[in-house]
Design an enzyme around this catalytic site. Structure first.
Site, PDB file in Angstrom:
ATOM      1  CG  HIS A  94      -2.135  36.010 -51.455  1.00 28.32           C
ATOM      2  ND1 HIS A  94      -0.769  35.984 -51.548  1.00 28.32           N
ATOM      3  CD2 HIS A  94      -2.524  34.712 -51.571  1.00 28.32           C
ATOM      4  CE1 HIS A  94      -0.345  34.744 -51.708  1.00 28.32           C
ATOM      5  NE2 HIS A  94      -1.398  33.941 -51.726  1.00 28.32           N
TER       6      HIS A  94
ATOM      7  NE  ARG B 162       3.278  32.396 -53.183  1.00 32.47           N
ATOM      8  CZ  ARG B 162       2.164  31.735 -52.831  1.00 32.47           C
ATOM      9  NH1 ARG B 162       1.016  31.998 -53.421  1.00 32.47           N
ATOM     10  NH2 ARG B 162       2.200  30.840 -51.871  1.00 32.47           N
TER      11      ARG B 162
ATOM     12  CD  GLU C 255       0.790  38.937 -52.357  1.00 35.49           C
ATOM     13  OE1 GLU C 255       0.542  38.472 -51.226  1.00 35.49           O
ATOM     14  OE2 GLU C 255       0.612  38.303 -53.397  1.00 35.49           O
TER      15      GLU C 255
END
Ligand code: NAP
Ligand code: GLV
Length: 330
Positions: free
Chosen positions: A287, A239, A268
Site C-alpha cells: 500500500h 482498496r 491488510e
C-alpha cells in the site's frame, strides 16, 4: 488562551507537525504499528482534533469514546475507514487529501502494470538466486507487450485520469468505465467511454481506481474475472475489498487471467502465508501508492491545514462532509 488538543496517530513530516503545534497542544502516537482500537479510543478520549491514517478505523464506538472531537483530518483520499455519516450527525468535520497524491499513485499503477507485464520482479529474483547462467536466450522471460495494447480504467477520478494519461503516453488504446461519463476528458485526451462489460472483455490491462463503498465492495468478483481475457493483467491500487481476493486467487491459479499487480489487499497487511504470495504472476506491494517524498509531504501539510482550519471554525481546503458547515454556521 485555550489551545485545542490534537492527537496525531502516526509520525508525519516535521513541518506539518510544526504547523499544528503553532495552534494546538499536540500528542503523537510513538510507534510504527498503528494503535489498536482500544488504544485509539484512549488516545482520542479528550482531544478536539485528530490527524488519522487509513489504518485507523473511526466507527460509532470510537466516536462515542471521543466526546470533544470536532475535527478528523485524514491523511488520504480514501475514506472507507471512517463512518462519515455518523461523524456528520455529530457535526464533526472530516478533512481529507485528494489531488496531491494522484500523480504519484498513477506512477505506481504504471510501475505495477509494467512489472507484471514484463516480469520484472520474477526475473530480478531469478538473477539474485544465481540462475543467470545462459546469455540472452531468445525464448526466456517473454512477457506481454504494453505499447499498442488496450488499457481499461475503472473509475475515472483523480488517479484514474492520471493513469489513463500515462497509458496514452505508452501508445495504448485507453477505454474507461466510471459512474459518470466524462465527455470533456474524452475530447481532451482521446479516451473512450465503455460499459463495464466492454472494459472487462476488451482490455489487456485493467487498472482499478474506484473508492471502496457499499456499491464497489467485490466490484471485481468471479463473474467479472471470467469475462476478462486469459492474457489480461489486473492492477489494483484502490482498496483490497474492491476485488474478491479468493476469486482472484482462483482465477490466477486456473489461468483465467494472466497476472495481477496489487498495491492493496484484503486484509491488510496480507498474511505472509497467503497462497497468492506463492504465485509468480503476482506482484504485491505494501500500500505505497502515494509514498513519494513529495506527495506524502503535500498530504501531511494539507491534512494539517485542514485540521487547523476546522479547529479555528473555518472551512477546510478539502472537506468530505461540507454539510456540517451549515450546522456550524461557517
Ligand atoms: P476520486 O477522484 O474520487 O475518483 C474515484 C472515481 O471512481 C470517480 O471518478 C468516481 O465517480 C468513480 N466511481 C465511484 N463509484 C463508482 C462506481 N460504483 N462505479 C464506477 N465508478 C465509480 O478518487 P481518487 O483520488 O482517484 O482515488 C480513488 C481511490 O483510490 C481512493 O478512494 C482510494 O481508495 C484509492 N487510493 C489508493 C492509494 C494507494 O496508496 N494505493 C492512494 C490514493 C488513493 P465519477 O465517475 O462519478 O466521477
Ligand atoms: C491511500 O490509500 C489513500 O486513500 O490516499
Amino acid at each position: 488562551m485555550y489551545k485545542p488538543r490534537v492527537y496525531v496517530t502516526r509520525q508525519i513530516f516535521p513541518d506539518a507537525l510544526d504547523l499544528i503545534e503553532n495552534h494546538a497542544e499536540l500528542e503523537l502516537w510513538p510507534d510504527e504499528e498503528p494503535p489498536s482500537p482500544e488504544q485509539l479510543k484512549a488516545a482520542l478520549a479528550e482531544v478536539d482534533g485528530a490527524i488519522i491514517n487509513v489504518m485507523d478505523r473511526i466507527d460509532h464506538s470510537v466516536l462515542d469514546a471521543a466526546p470533544n472531537l470536532k475535527v478528523i483530518s485524514q491523511v488520504a483520499v480514501g475514506l472507507d475507514n471512517i463512518d462519515i455519516q455518523e461523524a456528520t450527525k455529530r457535526d464533526i468535520l472530516v478533512g481529507y487529501t485528494p489531488g496531491v497524491l494522484a500523480k504519484s499513485t498513477a506512477d505506481l499503477a504504471f510501475a505495477l502494470l509494467l512489472a507484471v507485464a514484463r516480469r520484472v520482479v520474477e526475473s530480478d529474483k531469478w538473477v539474485r538466486e544465481g540462475n543467470w547462467k545462459i546469455s540472452h536466450h531468445p525464448m526466456f522471460w517473454l512477457g506481454s507487450e504494453v505499447n499498442g495494447s488496450t488499457l481499461g480504467i475503472l473509475g475515472l477520478g483523480g488517479i484514474g485520469l492520471e493513469t489513463a494519461k500515462r497509458g496514452m503516453g505508452f501508445d495504448m488504446k485507453v477505454i474507461y468505465h466510471s459512474r459518470t461519463r466524462k465527455p470533456d476528458m474524452e475530447k481532451k485526451h482521446g479516451f473512450k467511454y465503455a460499459s463495464l462489460k466492454r472494459v472487462l472483455t476488451e482490455s489487456d490491462f485493467i487498472s482499478i481506481h474506484v473508492p471502496l463503498t457499499s456499491e464497489t465492495h467485490h466490484f471485481i468478483g468471479a463473474k467479472q474475472l471470467k469475462m476478462m481475457k486469459p492474457s489480461a493483467i489486473l492492477v489494483n491500487l484502490a482498496r483490497g475489498a474492491v476485488v474478491d481476493t479468493e476469486a482472484l486467487y482462483e482465477a490466477l491459479l486456473k489461468g483465467q487471467i494472466a497476472g495481477a499487480g496489487l498495491d492493496v489487499f484484503d486484509p491488510e497487511p496480507v498474511p505472509p502465508e497467503h497462497p497468492i504470495l506463492g504465485l509468480d504472476n503476482v506482484v504485491v506491494l505494501p500500500h505505497i501508492g502515494s509514498a513519494s517524498n513529495q506527495s506524502r509531504r503535500e498530504m501531511h501539510l494539507l491534512a494539517a491545514r485542514n485540521l487547523v482550519a476546522g479547529l479555528q471554525g473555518n472551512r477546510m481546503e478539502e472537506c468530505a462532509n461540507p454539510t456540517v458547515y451549515d450546522s456550524l454556521g461557517i
